[in-house]
Design an enzyme around this catalytic site. Structure first.
Site, PDB file in Angstrom:
ATOM      1  N   ASN A   8       0.870  -1.176   0.000  1.00 57.71           N
ATOM      2  CA  ASN A   8       0.000   0.000   0.000  1.00 57.71           C
ATOM      3  C   ASN A   8       0.906   1.226   0.000  1.00 57.71           C
ATOM      4  O   ASN A   8       1.516   1.544   1.015  1.00 57.71           O
ATOM      5  CB  ASN A   8      -0.886  -0.041   1.256  1.00 57.71           C
ATOM      6  CG  ASN A   8      -1.691   1.225   1.456  1.00 57.71           C
ATOM      7  OD1 ASN A   8      -1.763   2.075   0.573  1.00 57.71           O
ATOM      8  ND2 ASN A   8      -2.304   1.356   2.630  1.00 57.71           N
ATOM      9  N   HIS A  92      -9.191   1.252   5.417  1.00 53.41           N
ATOM     10  CA  HIS A  92      -7.894   1.419   6.070  1.00 53.41           C
ATOM     11  C   HIS A  92      -8.063   2.401   7.233  1.00 53.41           C
ATOM     12  O   HIS A  92      -8.853   3.339   7.147  1.00 53.41           O
ATOM     13  CB  HIS A  92      -6.871   1.943   5.064  1.00 53.41           C
ATOM     14  CG  HIS A  92      -5.484   1.930   5.618  1.00 53.41           C
ATOM     15  ND1 HIS A  92      -5.035   2.896   6.489  1.00 53.41           N
ATOM     16  CD2 HIS A  92      -4.470   1.049   5.471  1.00 53.41           C
ATOM     17  CE1 HIS A  92      -3.785   2.608   6.839  1.00 53.41           C
ATOM     18  NE2 HIS A  92      -3.414   1.498   6.234  1.00 53.41           N
ATOM     19  N   GLU A  94      -6.403   4.781   8.180  1.00 57.73           N
ATOM     20  CA  GLU A  94      -6.194   6.200   7.826  1.00 57.73           C
ATOM     21  C   GLU A  94      -7.435   6.787   7.160  1.00 57.73           C
ATOM     22  O   GLU A  94      -7.724   7.976   7.306  1.00 57.73           O
ATOM     23  CB  GLU A  94      -4.943   6.314   6.932  1.00 57.73           C
ATOM     24  CG  GLU A  94      -3.679   6.096   7.762  1.00 57.73           C
ATOM     25  CD  GLU A  94      -2.522   5.476   7.018  1.00 57.73           C
ATOM     26  OE1 GLU A  94      -2.520   5.476   5.775  1.00 57.73           O
ATOM     27  OE2 GLU A  94      -1.603   4.968   7.704  1.00 57.73           O
ATOM     28  N   GLY A 228       2.958  -1.150   4.248  1.00 57.58           N
ATOM     29  CA  GLY A 228       2.977   0.267   3.883  1.00 57.58           C
ATOM     30  C   GLY A 228       4.388   0.708   3.522  1.00 57.58           C
ATOM     31  O   GLY A 228       4.868   0.485   2.422  1.00 57.58           O
TER      32      GLY A 228
HETATM   33  P1  PGA Z   1       3.211   0.255   7.595  1.00 57.76           P
HETATM   34  O1  PGA Z   1       1.715   0.473   7.097  1.00 57.76           O
HETATM   35  O2  PGA Z   1       3.721  -1.018   6.981  1.00 57.76           O
HETATM   36  O3  PGA Z   1       3.958   1.471   7.085  1.00 57.76           O
HETATM   37  O4  PGA Z   1       3.190   0.179   9.084  1.00 57.76           O
HETATM   38  C1  PGA Z   1       0.861  -0.631   6.986  1.00 57.76           C
HETATM   39  C2  PGA Z   1      -0.468  -0.205   6.433  1.00 57.76           C
HETATM   40  O5  PGA Z   1      -0.970   0.860   6.807  1.00 57.76           O
HETATM   41  O6  PGA Z   1      -1.058  -0.909   5.590  1.00 57.76           O
END
Ligand code: PGA
Length: 247
Positions: A8, A92, A94, A228
């Site tokens: 992602n 997600h 976020e 991510g």
């Molecule tokens: P990260 O994000 O690997 O940067 O911790 C994971 C995600 O939000 O899918």
């Protein structure tokens, strides 16, 4: 079941970033797992062109629940499919935080995705405060009950467990904590969609990196990762793909 390494990119990447994909495909032309990148929507078309005839799958990070209409700035599933997306990440944390997305909205979007014949990657996960209060399983249970679309099967649904406090922080749950949630999720899904639940890929996400991937992939009911930060660099994402292929 084929495992899934999903990247992602979030709000990162321009046309120049596609060199990372070229490097990834050069080093991992035929992994034993599925390999997916969800770039920003501006890059889906180009990435899908670059991925044509390769092992790389291309997805989106969000969509609108409606098929078309007066929704400034939004993208429908048909538009994403038109430029080559086969998967869509939904709910997600976020999006839930930045845009106030509720389980009901996530479900409506996931419904649009599966109805269009694409694969929905539904994200769920508890906050720090919820874990400290001992509410992890009840929070996750509520999210999964409320976010899974009708007609979900092993072929059109992927679930990603992403503890909010582990995303982008470098912190991860213990392997026992991941095992507890994933086994709970498998059972809960069986209640929701029946026997197909056994074939739904359950991804772990949150600070997955080359140094912890092998241990996480050995946890029962972990069928891949949603990555991510480490998905932005071909070397790191490639190492995670290799770890999953070997698991
Ligand atoms: P990260 O994000 O690997 O940067 O911790 C994971 C995600 O939000 O899918």
């Amino acid at each position: 079941m084929k495992k899934l390494a999903a990247g992602n990119w979030k709000m990162n990447g321009t046309k120049a970033s596609l060199t990372e994909v070229t490097a990834l495909l050069a080093n991992h032309p035929a992994p034993a797992c599925e390999m997916l990148i969800c770039p920003p929507a501006t890059l889906i078309d180009r990435l899908a062109e670059a991925a044509r005839g390769t092992a790389l799958l291309v997805g989106a990070q969000d969509c609108h629940a409606k098929p078309q209409g007066a929704h400034t700035g939004d993208l429908s599933v048909a538009m994403l499919r038109d430029v080559g997306a086969t998967h869509v990440i939904l709910g997600h944390s976020e999006r839930r935080t930045d845009h106030g997305e509720t389980d009901a909205l996530v479900r409506a979007k996931a419904q649009a995705v599966v109805d269009a014949g694409l694969i929905a990657i539904v994200c769920i996960g508890e906050t720090d405060a919820e874990r400290d209060a001992g509410k992890t399983l009840s929070v996750i249970g509520t999210q999964i009950d409320g976010s899974i679309p009708m007609g979900a099967t092993a072929a059109n649904l992927v679930v990603a467990y992403e503890p909010v406090w582990a995303i982008g922080t470098g912190r991860t749950p213990t392997l026992a904590e991941i095992a507890e949630v994933h086994s709970f999720l498998r059972g809960r899904l069986r209640g929701l969609i029946g026997e197909d639940a056994g074939g739904v890929r359950l991804l772990y996400g949150g600070s997955v990196k080359p140094s912890n991937a092998t241990d996480i992939f050995a946890v029962p009911h972990v069928d891949g990762a949603l990555v991510g930060g480490a998905s932005l660099k071909a070397a790191d994402f490639g190492a995670i793909v290799a770890a999953l292929s070997a698991a």
